[in-house]
Design an enzyme around this catalytic site. Sequence first.
Site, mmCIF file in Angstrom:
data_model
loop_
_atom_site.group_PDB
_atom_site.id
_atom_site.type_symbol
_atom_site.label_atom_id
_atom_site.label_comp_id
_atom_site.label_asym_id
_atom_site.label_seq_id
_atom_site.Cartn_x
_atom_site.Cartn_y
_atom_site.Cartn_z
ATOM 1 N N PHE A 65 -14.106 -0.500 16.776
ATOM 2 C CA PHE A 65 -14.170 0.224 17.915
ATOM 3 C C PHE A 65 -15.740 0.092 18.093
ATOM 4 O O PHE A 65 -16.507 -0.415 19.103
ATOM 5 C CB PHE A 65 -13.858 1.335 18.523
ATOM 6 C CG PHE A 65 -12.266 1.238 18.930
ATOM 7 C CD1 PHE A 65 -11.553 0.057 18.773
ATOM 8 C CD2 PHE A 65 -11.830 2.465 19.215
ATOM 9 C CE1 PHE A 65 -10.217 0.062 19.196
ATOM 10 C CE2 PHE A 65 -10.258 2.364 19.754
ATOM 11 C CZ PHE A 65 -9.691 1.050 19.605
ATOM 12 N N ARG A 121 -10.277 -1.131 10.450
ATOM 13 C CA ARG A 121 -9.914 0.179 10.823
ATOM 14 C C ARG A 121 -10.299 0.579 12.024
ATOM 15 O O ARG A 121 -11.361 0.283 12.819
ATOM 16 C CB ARG A 121 -10.415 1.262 9.890
ATOM 17 C CG ARG A 121 -9.538 1.053 8.578
ATOM 18 C CD ARG A 121 -9.567 2.344 7.598
ATOM 19 N NE ARG A 121 -10.508 1.894 6.597
ATOM 20 C CZ ARG A 121 -10.735 2.576 5.266
ATOM 21 N NH1 ARG A 121 -9.923 3.954 5.262
ATOM 22 N NH2 ARG A 121 -11.643 2.270 4.646
ATOM 23 N N TYR A 155 0.764 -1.037 -0.048
ATOM 24 C CA TYR A 155 0.121 0.107 -0.107
ATOM 25 C C TYR A 155 0.998 1.360 0.045
ATOM 26 O O TYR A 155 0.715 2.188 -0.908
ATOM 27 C CB TYR A 155 -0.794 0.145 1.091
ATOM 28 C CG TYR A 155 -1.971 1.144 1.300
ATOM 29 C CD1 TYR A 155 -2.892 1.105 0.618
ATOM 30 C CD2 TYR A 155 -1.684 2.010 2.332
ATOM 31 C CE1 TYR A 155 -3.840 2.201 0.644
ATOM 32 C CE2 TYR A 155 -2.526 3.057 2.295
ATOM 33 C CZ TYR A 155 -3.938 3.070 1.473
ATOM 34 O OH TYR A 155 -4.519 4.189 1.653
ATOM 35 N N VAL A 202 -11.781 3.060 13.919
ATOM 36 C CA VAL A 202 -12.947 3.769 14.272
ATOM 37 C C VAL A 202 -14.144 2.576 14.267
ATOM 38 O O VAL A 202 -14.935 2.437 14.995
ATOM 39 C CB VAL A 202 -13.424 5.051 13.513
ATOM 40 C CG1 VAL A 202 -14.701 5.571 13.740
ATOM 41 C CG2 VAL A 202 -12.340 6.081 13.826
ATOM 42 N N GLU A 218 4.162 1.923 -0.530
ATOM 43 C CA GLU A 218 5.053 2.061 -1.600
ATOM 44 C C GLU A 218 4.455 2.205 -2.960
ATOM 45 O O GLU A 218 5.082 3.049 -3.600
ATOM 46 C CB GLU A 218 6.087 1.029 -1.677
ATOM 47 C CG GLU A 218 7.064 0.868 -0.624
ATOM 48 C CD GLU A 218 8.161 1.919 -0.251
ATOM 49 O OE1 GLU A 218 7.808 2.943 -0.944
ATOM 50 O OE2 GLU A 218 9.273 1.787 0.291
ATOM 51 N N GLN A 267 -0.788 5.338 21.373
ATOM 52 C CA GLN A 267 -0.193 5.771 20.154
ATOM 53 C C GLN A 267 -1.304 6.711 19.695
ATOM 54 O O GLN A 267 -2.536 6.649 20.067
ATOM 55 C CB GLN A 267 0.217 4.722 19.087
ATOM 56 C CG GLN A 267 -1.134 3.689 18.817
ATOM 57 C CD GLN A 267 -1.378 2.505 19.651
ATOM 58 O OE1 GLN A 267 -1.420 2.610 20.756
ATOM 59 N NE2 GLN A 267 -1.942 1.644 18.975
ATOM 60 N N THR A 268 -1.021 7.867 18.884
ATOM 61 C CA THR A 268 -2.032 8.932 18.689
ATOM 62 C C THR A 268 -2.386 8.782 17.231
ATOM 63 O O THR A 268 -1.613 8.459 16.173
ATOM 64 C CB THR A 268 -1.592 10.320 18.902
ATOM 65 O OG1 THR A 268 -0.450 10.614 18.093
ATOM 66 C CG2 THR A 268 -1.256 10.640 20.335
ATOM 67 N N ARG A 274 0.698 9.996 14.337
ATOM 68 C CA ARG A 274 0.286 10.337 12.729
ATOM 69 C C ARG A 274 -0.529 11.724 13.088
ATOM 70 O O ARG A 274 -1.264 11.605 13.767
ATOM 71 C CB ARG A 274 -0.427 9.261 12.242
ATOM 72 C CG ARG A 274 -0.587 9.366 10.860
ATOM 73 C CD ARG A 274 0.780 9.318 10.162
ATOM 74 N NE ARG A 274 1.344 8.075 9.438
ATOM 75 C CZ ARG A 274 0.629 7.066 9.321
ATOM 76 N NH1 ARG A 274 -0.336 7.059 9.070
ATOM 77 N NH2 ARG A 274 1.317 6.106 8.784
#
Length: 320
Positions: A196, A191, A150, A193, A152, A214-215, A282
Amino acid sequence: MPKIANRRRTLVTGGAGFLGSHLCERLLERGDDVLCVDNFYSGTKDNIAHLLANPHFELVRHDITFPLYLEVDEIYNLGCPASPIHYQYDPVQTTKTSVHGSINMLGLAKRVRARILQASTSEVYGDPEVHPQLESYWGNVNPIGTRACYDEAKRCAETLFFDYHRQHKLEIKVARIFNTYGPRMHPNDGRVVSNFIVQALRGEPITVYGSGGQTRSFCYVDDLIEALLRFMQTPAEHTGPLNVGNPKEFTILELAERVINLTGAKSKIVHQPLPSDDPAQRQPDIAAARKLIDWEPLTPLEAGLEKTIEYFRAQGVGAR
Ligand SMILES: NC(=O)c1ccc[n+]([C@@H]2O[C@H](COP(=O)([O-])OP(=O)(O)OC[C@H]3O[C@@H](n4cnc5c(N)ncnc54)[C@H](O)[C@@H]3O)[C@@H](O)[C@H]2O)c1
């Protein structure tokens, strides 16, 4: 090519996907003739079923790794699986989609002299060593890891866009999209969101990878689509790359807690090992987008999460 059609003819690859379906809707609302091209690899007809009766909407089942001959004025190239579960399922096809797909769409744009926008990604920054990420940052990507098909391939697609621009004077727009969420995300795409929300609605434990410290920054889909539309209309010299996303950061644990509160779930949070090459942090620097397209995300996380939860509920997720 001469403009004969009285409506702008706009091609959206990946138009049956999460972002693509919202983009098709917005383009129809503003009066375009929309051609939605999709091979339904990760998108579904359900996402665009409500558009099929519109005479200005046309659906073409096509894999963009093969050439396509159409007459259009603008191209939004979104065709590409975007979640790790989907893009790692068939990594060779993922690379082909970004690389061959871009070559085919750029070739089409060159033939009909259409302006073309590439849905690039914050993944081109890899596991970034600078924070927040500015467009001038070249990234830190593992070229042989499981995410490389994805990351590269999206990087190579950017290269192709800029070479078509330099070599063939094509009008290009490269948007680097950061985590976006909203209705029509795939419920099983892994993913964070959607994961969860689905886990909370089903009353299952919420899986947090690593410590959850991690954010990530999360942009609501309507805000993101607005940015793409504005960027496409900027003068030709503005090629990007342009970061589009929400700079407001949340830890993954904070996100989990908000989803639990908004759904009223009794789910517990469980921790699992971090997947490989998962970036620790990120966050987009969107100063360039603020200046160029006078844009910033307007939807607060809670409001966006509520709409997304409503969508998943309406899909029957968690219903007994
Ligand atoms: N959603 C995000 O947070 C995000 C972040 C960064 C970049 N992007 C980019 O935005 C674009 C859309 O992402 P999304 O979240 O809507 O994902 P998605 O998987 O919902 O949509 C991608 C669409 O492309 C289609 N597609 C895949 N391969 C194809 C092929 N070979 N030919 C034709 N169609 C093909 C899929 O069937 C799907 O409908 C992708 O290019 C993705 O890389 C998304």
